[in-house]
Design an enzyme around this catalytic site. Structure first.
Site, PDB file in Angstrom:
ATOM      1  N   GLU A 136       0.880  -1.269   0.013  1.00 35.91           N
ATOM      2  CA  GLU A 136       0.151   0.124  -0.096  1.00 35.91           C
ATOM      3  C   GLU A 136       0.898   1.121  -0.075  1.00 35.91           C
ATOM      4  O   GLU A 136       0.585   2.214  -0.764  1.00 35.91           O
ATOM      5  CB  GLU A 136      -0.748   0.081   1.024  1.00 35.91           C
ATOM      6  CG  GLU A 136      -2.142  -0.862   0.959  1.00 35.91           C
ATOM      7  CD  GLU A 136      -1.838  -2.497   1.508  1.00 35.91           C
ATOM      8  OE1 GLU A 136      -0.797  -2.759   1.782  1.00 35.91           O
ATOM      9  OE2 GLU A 136      -2.693  -3.508   1.241  1.00 35.91           O
TER      10      GLU A 136
ATOM     11  N   HIS B 189     -11.418  -4.523   9.414  1.00 35.35           N
ATOM     12  CA  HIS B 189     -11.921  -4.286   8.181  1.00 35.35           C
ATOM     13  C   HIS B 189     -13.342  -3.419   8.185  1.00 35.35           C
ATOM     14  O   HIS B 189     -14.078  -3.586   7.148  1.00 35.35           O
ATOM     15  CB  HIS B 189     -12.168  -5.462   7.401  1.00 35.35           C
ATOM     16  CG  HIS B 189     -10.678  -6.183   7.181  1.00 35.35           C
ATOM     17  ND1 HIS B 189     -10.089  -7.100   7.919  1.00 35.35           N
ATOM     18  CD2 HIS B 189     -10.121  -6.424   5.831  1.00 35.35           C
ATOM     19  CE1 HIS B 189      -8.987  -7.449   7.157  1.00 35.35           C
ATOM     20  NE2 HIS B 189      -8.997  -7.070   6.206  1.00 35.35           N
TER      21      HIS B 189
END
Lengths: 318, 327
Positions: free
Chosen positions: B62, B131
């Site tokens: 990322e 999440h």
């Protein structure tokens, strides 16, 4: 060595050295605020690297980035004004010593965080490739940055996407005070390139011409083949890490040893002995560098401070 | 002639990207599994076939690919990055905090970073604590970023188009539970400006300020309250940074009551900011009751469906809060 190139390398190194000595001096007088990271002793790596780059190549520097910025072509007067925090500064006084950029010459900014420049350079290289430009992006990194996760991510990305990125690692052997041997099992930094199927070279970072040759070759490979290249330049930071450095982590003898290997001194000796440059020519270059720096300091001192009323101007782009 | 279609939120996002990519060759997409996998939430679908080489699967790096997008943006591209879950800002936080939003200011306006980070946010899918978060307040604490949370397919398309054309880094939080919701979206080219709220329901007795999925929950609550004779105004902020303060201030002056509803945890949340903003404005003198916040409980998002639902604001909680506020 080519005479013109030798003169350029020497002039750049001298400007860098005198610039930083000047910054240190005005800092000690309290005329510059904040902090500053000097790279005295590392000028050959910056000069050799940046002179090997094209003006339109993107260059991302580190927090110890004065020399890289100067050698990439940032206006020295406006850079000095920036460090003095003045409105005429190259970044309007928003950046200071750690954040010098000049988009006009591809100096994409020196970064206060260790490592991200590697990923940002991948982006410029990605853009150049997409735009069909024959340019590369260079990221300066210290030996300390090689242990940042993002550098691993960037080297892998550049490799797997075949991006023309030069990872230019100046190994000055210390991450602040911590010696490389304490934080890296295998201190052969170039060996890491193998893991990314990337080409690499290690060079004497105190030999400006050797650096120039190595980076020129790396750049040619990167641009022609569209692939990344890791160049490791072994050098030494004679100056302290920053203004807070008490030099407790190294001996006077060690510093003295590296002063003998001062890249500017070595360069001059070699140029003289090989007949590339004459004494009067060297003297002339020194004088030019000196007057540029004193003009820059005067410009910085004479310049106005920025006004806080404009502070919201550059938070967002139109 | 403009036509209107009922499409999903996910398709609206896709249409925005498709239309901008057709128009502007500098727009590229980067992200994990946005190619042949078609995106973790199916947003990109077959775009990798329609735009060869411009819908790019990245390594699971990322920081690497968000950083790459920043550099590409500074060198003339307009990258749209998909960050699979907004919780993953943690693994590229330096890029979101110290890099993208700082470049323009720190370098005196020389460099610009026209990029978008689209990311799936919010809870309700049983994905648990790592999440499911709503991290907008952290993002809104960073001058130089813009942050939007579209609640409808119309806004999802219009805000994303504005974001792609904007010369600043924009984070768009797409709430996962909204991806399959449907709405009318015109086929003509239109944008929704960043920084402009929308009054979703006009009312006189109490203002609810909210955004994203909670807009719909608040509207349902307002309809129920209307049956009891309580007239509630619902403001969908749409963009959180910069925030459309005047729309909120004007509404509060009219209704004299304010309830802020969000899915993010309460402490340090946007509700605190909105409340403080009203307290500092002349709307404060119009208030007939203290400002209330209805937010998620201050806990990590739990897994069990009963718990996950239980920690969130819902229609009944909103109704109760409004009743107390106006009572």
């Amino acid at each position: 060595m080519d005479k013109q190139l030798a003169a350029q390398l020497l002039e750049k190194m001298l400007i860098c050295r005198k610039f930083e000595e000047s910054v240190q001096y005005y800092f000690s007088l309290g005329m510059i605020h904040g902090t500053t990271h000097l790279g005295i002793g590392e000028e050959a790596s910056a000069a050799g690297s940046c002179l090997a780059l094209d003006r339109n190549d993107a260059m991302y520097a580190t927090h110890r980035g004065h020399s890289a910025a100067i050698c990439k072509g940032v206006d020295v007067k406006r850079m000095m004004a920036e460090i003095f925090g003045k409105a005429t500064g190259v970044c309007k006084g928003h950046g200071g010593s750690m954040h010098i950029a000049d988009a006009a010459c591809g100096a994409m900014g020196s970064n206060g965080i260790v490592g991200p420049s590697a990923a940002l350079a991948c982006g410029s290289a990605f853009a150049f490739k997409n735009q069909g430009k024959k340019n590369c992006a260079a990221a300066f990194l210290g030996d300390g940055a090689m242990n940042e996760g993002v550098v691993h991510e960037a080297m892998n990305l550049a490799s797997v996407w075949n991006l023309p990125v030069l990872f230019l690692c100046i190994n000055n052997q210390y991450g602040m005070s911590t010696h490389i041997s304490k934080v890296m099992k295998n201190t052969d930094i170039a060996a890491r390139a193998k893991a990314y199927d990337m080409k690499s070279v290690t060079v004497d970072g105190n030999d400006a011409y050797a650096v120039f040759e190595a980076v020129s070759g790396a750049r040619k490979t990167a641009v022609e083949n569209s692939e990344p290249f890791l160049v490791v330049m072994n050098s030494y930071r004679i100056s302290g890490h920053s203004k807070s450095d008490g030099n407790q982590y190294r001996t006077k003898e060690e510093i003295q040893h590296w002063k003998q290997l001062d890249p500017i001194r070595l360069f001059k000796e070699k140029a003289l002995s090989e007949g590339t440059l004459t004494s009067p020519e060297i003297l002339d270059i020194e004088k030019r560098a000196e007057s540029l720096i004193s003009e820059s300091v005067q410009f910085a001192i004479d310049s106005p401070f920025p006004g806080v009323e404009d502070i919201y101007e550059d938070v967002y782009s139109e | 002639m403009s036509t209107q279609n009922e499409i999903t939120y996910a398709q609206a996002v896709r249409d925005a990207m498709r239309e901008e990519m057709i128009k502007d060759p500098s727009v590229v997409l980067m992200g994990e599994d946005i190619g042949v996998y078609r995106g973790a939430f199916g947003v990109t679908q077959d775009m990798y076939q329609e735009f060869p080489g411009r819908v790019i699967d990245t390594p699971i790096s990322e920081a690497g690919f968000v950083g790459c997008a920043i550099g590409a943006a500074m060198s003339g591209m307009r990258p749209v990055v998909e960050l699979m879950f907004s919780d993953f800002v943690s693994v590229c936080w330096d890029m979101i905090l110290n890099q993208a939003p700082k470049m323009h200011f720190m370098f005196g306006g020389q460099l610009k970073v026209p990029m978008v980070i689209r990311t799936a946010a919010g809870c309700g899918t049983g994905a648990a604590a790592q999440h499911s978060q709503s991290l907008e307040a952290m993002l809104c604490h960073i001058p130089g970023l813009k942050v939007a949370v579209p609640s409808t397919p119309y806004d999802a398309k219009g805000l994303l188009k504005s974001a792609i054309r904007d010369n600043n880094p924009v984070v768009i939080l797409e709430q996962k539970l909204l991806y399959r919701t449907k709405g009318i979206v015109p086929s003509r080219d239109y944008t929704v400006p960043l920084g402009k709220a929308e009054i979703r329901r006009v009312g006189n007795d109490c203002t609810i300020v909210t955004y994203g999925r909670m807009t719909h929950v608040s509207i349902r609550a307002a309809e129920k309250l209307a049956e009891e004779g309580i007239s509630t105004e619902v403001i969908d902020l749409r963009t959180l940074l910069p925030m459309d303060k005047s729309t909120v201030i004007e509404s509060v002056k009219k209704t004299k009551h304010l309830l802020i509803v969000h899915e993010a945890v309460k402490t340090g949340g946007l509700g605190a900011e909105i409340s403080a903003m009203i307290s500092e404005s002349d709307a404060f003198y119009y208030l007939d009751a203290p400002i209330r916040r209805l937010c998620a409980e201050d806990v990590p998002v739990p897994f069990s469906a009963v718990l996950e639902k239980g920690v969130l604001p819902d229609e009944a909680k909103i109704c109760a809060a409004v009743r107390e506020e106006v009572g």
